[in-house]
Enzyme design. Structure first.
Site, short mmCIF file in Angstrom:
data_model
loop_
_atom_site.label_atom_id
_atom_site.label_comp_id
_atom_site.label_asym_id
_atom_site.label_seq_id
_atom_site.Cartn_x
_atom_site.Cartn_y
_atom_site.Cartn_z
N LYS A 69 40.38 32.29 48.46
CA LYS A 69 40.33 31.10 47.59
C LYS A 69 41.62 30.29 47.58
CE LYS A 69 36.65 32.66 44.49
NZ LYS A 69 36.20 32.84 43.10
N ASP A 105 34.08 27.33 39.91
CA ASP A 105 33.96 28.52 39.04
C ASP A 105 34.07 28.13 37.57
OD1 ASP A 105 33.58 30.57 40.89
OD2 ASP A 105 35.72 30.91 41.18
P1 NDP Z 1 41.87 38.82 39.50
O1 NDP Z 1 42.18 40.08 40.22
O2 NDP Z 1 42.49 37.53 39.97
O3 NDP Z 1 42.30 38.97 37.94
C1 NDP Z 1 41.93 40.12 37.21
C2 NDP Z 1 42.25 39.92 35.73
O4 NDP Z 1 41.76 41.08 35.05
C3 NDP Z 1 43.74 39.83 35.43
O5 NDP Z 1 43.94 39.03 34.28
C4 NDP Z 1 44.08 41.30 35.12
O6 NDP Z 1 45.23 41.45 34.30
C5 NDP Z 1 42.85 41.69 34.35
N1 NDP Z 1 42.62 43.13 34.31
C6 NDP Z 1 42.23 43.95 35.32
N2 NDP Z 1 42.09 45.21 34.87
C7 NDP Z 1 42.43 45.19 33.55
C8 NDP Z 1 42.49 46.18 32.52
N3 NDP Z 1 42.18 47.46 32.78
N4 NDP Z 1 42.85 45.80 31.27
C9 NDP Z 1 43.17 44.51 31.01
N5 NDP Z 1 43.13 43.53 31.94
C10 NDP Z 1 42.76 43.86 33.19
O7 NDP Z 1 40.30 38.71 39.47
P2 NDP Z 1 39.42 37.38 39.24
O8 NDP Z 1 40.01 36.59 38.14
O9 NDP Z 1 39.17 36.72 40.54
O10 NDP Z 1 38.02 38.00 38.78
C11 NDP Z 1 37.87 38.59 37.49
C12 NDP Z 1 36.39 38.82 37.24
O11 NDP Z 1 35.77 37.57 37.05
C13 NDP Z 1 35.65 39.47 38.43
O12 NDP Z 1 35.52 40.84 38.19
C14 NDP Z 1 34.30 38.81 38.43
O13 NDP Z 1 33.34 39.68 37.89
C15 NDP Z 1 34.44 37.64 37.48
N6 NDP Z 1 34.04 36.40 38.16
C16 NDP Z 1 32.80 35.92 37.85
C17 NDP Z 1 32.33 34.78 38.44
C18 NDP Z 1 30.95 34.33 38.07
O14 NDP Z 1 30.48 33.37 38.68
N7 NDP Z 1 30.30 34.94 37.10
C19 NDP Z 1 33.15 34.00 39.38
C20 NDP Z 1 34.46 34.59 39.64
C21 NDP Z 1 34.86 35.75 39.04
P3 NDP Z 1 46.71 41.55 34.94
O15 NDP Z 1 47.17 40.14 35.20
O16 NDP Z 1 47.48 42.24 33.88
O17 NDP Z 1 46.60 42.36 36.20
#
Ligand code: NDP
Length: 280
Positions: A69, A105
């Site tokens: 992306k 998105d």
């Molecule tokens: P990223 O890897 O870019 O970001 C992940 C986020 O989740 C960060 O803020 C991270 O925090 C946080 N995180 C991960 N594990 C934990 C935890 N155990 N406790 C607290 N925070 C946590 O992923 P994306 O943003 O690309 O995707 C996130 C989700 O969004 C995906 O799983 C997907 O399901 C969903 N999504 C849905 C879409 C849809 O069309 N419905 C489209 C795109 C995404 P930190 O910064 O601290 O690591």
């Protein structure tokens, strides 16, 4: 007869579990669009060649998913307004000989949310600061959300998103560190979960949110589409909240993408049903 069909598709790695092709082709079929959507696995080092190939073959556009992306931007000719702010692209649109990057998105999320509540003037709590949360935060701000509290586990990413929102959009954003179960302030209108916690196969994982603080006037939205009814949304419904699931976001970003490529407004219900039929 014309045997030359317009091509679209998706570049991602991994690609096998991405259900987008099923919902897009269901919409093409329902609306009599003789187009094709190809789900293609592209490794990071092959992305430039894949984009060149799409250009050479006259593809009308394509989606980019993880991990492309951000990396795809250097291979494009321009960006849409919100994609430029977000710094990531998930939909590429051919305009003449130019490939323009858009980010649908967050707009898909806002379209799904609008079926329940208008973000304009609202107070928002946004969990997460990754790619999905950035897109959602920027589009919520551009849709007129008055205040956004970004709650994130890592301070750096969370602070970065709050700063981006303050610098580039009219909303008032602040960052809150997520180091214990978070109690949602009572003046919040919209609660958005945009982390990956609860995504299949970890369907029993629950984000550290004090669900006792959720009140019936709040709308609770989850970005996780698999499963559609996450543990968080179940808890929110028990608290009397209205909810918006991640399938709505997935479907609506597809609706926007197809509109860009074909000019046709497709029926989101057909796409949602196609996804539900997969029993993800
Ligand atoms: P990223 O890897 O870019 O970001 C992940 C986020 O989740 C960060 O803020 C991270 O925090 C946080 N995180 C991960 N594990 C934990 C935890 N155990 N406790 C607290 N925070 C946590 O992923 P994306 O943003 O690309 O995707 C996130 C989700 O969004 C995906 O799983 C997907 O399901 C969903 N999504 C849905 C879409 C849809 O069309 N419905 C489209 C795109 C995404 P930190 O910064 O601290 O690591």
């Amino acid at each position: 007869m014309n045997f030359l069909l317009p091509l679209t598709g998706s570049f991602a790695q991994p690609a096998a579990e991405n259900p987008t092709v099923a919902m897009i082709e269901a919409a093409f079929a329902h609306h009599g669009l003789d187009w094709r959507y190809l789900n293609v696995e592209v490794a990071p080092e092959a992305l430039g060649d894949a984009v060149k190939g799409a250009r050479a073959m006259g593809w009308r556009g394509f989606n980019c998913s993880i991990p492309h992306k951000v990396a795809v931007i250097e291979h494009l000719d321009g960006l849409g307004h919100s994609a430029e702010i977000i710094g990531a692209v998930n939909t590429i649109v051919r305009q003449g000989e130019r490939l323009i990057g858009e980010n649908t998105d967050g707009r898909g999320f806002v379209a799904a949310l609008r079926e329940v509540i208008d973000p304009k003037g609202k107070s928002v709590v946004l969990f997460g600061a990754g790619g999905a949360a950035r897109a959602v935060g920027v589009e919520m701000a551009l849709a007129g959300a008055a205040r956004i509290v970004v709650v994130n586990r890592s301070a750096r990413r969370g602070q970065e998103l709050a700063t981006l929102l303050n610098d580039r959009t009219p909303t008032q954003a602040q960052f809150a560190l997520w180091d214990q179960p978070f109690a949602v302030p009572q003046d919040t209108d919209i609660v958005i979960h945009a982390t990956s916690v609860g995504l299949y196969p970890d369907v029993h994982a629950m984000p550290a949110i004090d669900t006792g603080s959720l009140r019936p006037h709040m709308v609770v939205a989850d970005g996780i589409h698999n499963p559609p009814l996450t543990r968080l949304l179940q808890a929110a419904q028990r608290q009397g909240c209205r909810t918006v699931d991640g399938l709505g976001m997935l479907v609506q970003q597809g609706v926007i993408g197809i509109k860009y490529w074909t000019g046709v407004d497709v029926d989101p219900e057909v796409m949602r049903q196609a996804l539900l039929d997969l029993h993800l």
